[in-house]
Scaffold this motif. Structure first.
Motif, short mmCIF file in Angstrom:
data_model
loop_
_atom_site.label_atom_id
_atom_site.label_comp_id
_atom_site.label_asym_id
_atom_site.label_seq_id
_atom_site.Cartn_x
_atom_site.Cartn_y
_atom_site.Cartn_z
N ALA A 226 0.86 -1.38 -0.05
CA ALA A 226 0.05 0.13 0.03
C ALA A 226 0.94 1.18 0.04
CB ALA A 226 -0.89 0.07 1.17
N LEU A 227 2.03 1.14 0.52
CA LEU A 227 2.71 2.35 0.88
C LEU A 227 3.48 2.49 -0.40
CD1 LEU A 227 4.52 2.13 4.41
CD2 LEU A 227 2.61 3.62 3.83
N ASN B 188 2.49 1.74 -3.52
CA ASN B 188 1.73 2.23 -4.48
C ASN B 188 1.25 3.78 -4.13
OD1 ASN B 188 1.21 -0.44 -5.76
ND2 ASN B 188 -0.06 -1.20 -4.08
N LEU B 189 1.14 4.00 -2.93
CA LEU B 189 0.88 5.37 -2.53
C LEU B 189 2.15 6.34 -3.02
CD1 LEU B 189 -1.08 7.53 -1.22
CD2 LEU B 189 0.36 7.01 0.89
N VAL B 190 3.15 5.93 -2.71
CA VAL B 190 4.49 6.68 -3.26
C VAL B 190 4.35 6.88 -4.73
CG1 VAL B 190 7.06 6.61 -3.52
CG2 VAL B 190 5.79 5.92 -1.44
N SER C 207 1.87 6.68 -7.07
CA SER C 207 0.89 7.54 -7.44
C SER C 207 1.24 8.98 -6.94
CB SER C 207 -0.49 7.34 -7.08
OG SER C 207 -0.45 7.07 -5.67
N THR C 208 1.56 9.26 -5.87
CA THR C 208 1.92 10.50 -5.12
C THR C 208 3.20 11.26 -5.93
OG1 THR C 208 1.20 9.96 -3.09
CG2 THR C 208 2.76 11.83 -3.14
N SER D 214 -4.46 -0.31 -10.63
CA SER D 214 -3.96 0.99 -10.72
C SER D 214 -5.17 2.21 -10.49
CB SER D 214 -2.84 1.14 -11.96
OG SER D 214 -3.73 1.19 -13.07
N GLN E 52 -5.57 2.81 -7.03
CA GLN E 52 -4.56 3.45 -6.34
C GLN E 52 -4.76 4.83 -6.54
OE1 GLN E 52 -1.15 1.47 -7.89
NE2 GLN E 52 -1.80 -0.50 -7.09
N GLY F 80 -7.73 6.50 -4.79
CA GLY F 80 -7.35 6.57 -3.59
C GLY F 80 -6.26 7.79 -3.19
N THR F 81 -5.34 8.03 -4.06
CA THR F 81 -4.20 9.04 -3.55
C THR F 81 -5.03 10.44 -3.99
OG1 THR F 81 -2.35 7.70 -4.63
CG2 THR F 81 -2.23 10.03 -4.64
N LEU G 185 -7.05 11.10 -0.86
CA LEU G 185 -6.14 11.42 0.19
C LEU G 185 -5.63 12.96 0.15
CD1 LEU G 185 -4.62 10.61 2.81
CD2 LEU G 185 -2.72 9.88 1.33
#
Length: 246
Positions: free
Chosen positions: A151-152, A154-156, A158-159, A216, A219, A222-223, A226
């Protein structure tokens, strides 16, 4: 391959702590491009040229290439390189995270104690909070294996796309304003605005491809959610602070 450039934006954060930002940032950006070409693209080219597609060495491609070359201790060497690379990435990200926390505190968007400087003007409290987050994430990964780390990651990823897009839009607007007002810039990007527009188009293409895949797309959504929540919280916090000061 595009995510190989992830983290290069830390250069702009470090610029605030250099004696000659214009020279240091320009030099760092130029060397980053060559390093990626050599160490990322170059190494992948060597692997593709040396190892067959059905080779067992593809399970650990770098070690496989070294074994094929007859270099003893290939596995240990690759492990050592991986550890050094991880420590380097940890150091860079810890630096970037602590400075972001420090910046938020200075703007009143985080507790005031996080902007206190100790010793050689180092925000130790911000560093401590960043380290604590790393430990918490590690503990959560141990408690919930194969859930937290993916999860982290994927977050990185997309961020990074969002950060790059924001940086390109900001650069486009601010550069045009500077040119219009005749402001002398210490560091000017060549190829403006064509390279900026090309970068935005490339990011847009990546987003389109990302949304075409269900995993994706989740993801990315979700980004965005957030980021929207963080933006809303900052807006509410600013209004509350303004009301208190009124």
């Amino acid at each position: 391959m595009i995510f190989a450039f992830g983290g290069t934006e830390i250069v702009s954060v470090a610029a605030a702590e250099t004696q000659n930002p214009a020279h240091s940032v320009g030099k760092a950006i130029r060397t980053v491009v060559w390093r990626i070409l050599v160490f990322y693209i170059g190494s992948v080219f060597v692997i593709a040229a040396v190892l067959p597609s059905d080779s067992e060495g593809l399970k650990s491609p770098f070690a496989g290439v070294l074994d094929l070359a007859g270099i003893p201790g290939a596995g240990a060497a690759i492990t050592l390189v991986a550890v050094v690379a991880l420590l380097s990435a940890l150091n860079a990200n810890l630096y970037g995270a602590s400075r972001m926390v420090f910046s938020l505190s200075e703007r009143g968007e985080a507790p005031a104690f996080l902007s206190r400087l100790r010793g050689a003007q180092v925000p130790m409290a911000a560093v401590g909070v960043s380290v604590a987050f790393g430990f918490i994430a590690t503990i959560l990964e141990l408690l919930f294996p194969d859930h937290v780390l993916p999860a982290l990651l994927n977050l990185v990823g997309s961020t990074c796309l969002v950060v790059w897009g924001t940086a390109l839009v900001s650069q486009f607007i601010l550069r045009r304003r500077a040119d219009r007002e005749g402001t002398e810039l210490p560091l000017r990007m060549k190829g403006f605005p064509f390279l900026t527009v090309f970068g935005l188009a490339l990011l847009a293409l990546i987003f389109v491809v990302g949304f075409s895949n269900a995993e994706s797309a989740g993801q990315l959504i979700g980004t965005f959610l957030l980021i929207a929540c963080i933006a809303a919280a900052c807006r509410i916090g600013a209004k509350v602070k303004s009301a208190r000061n009124a």
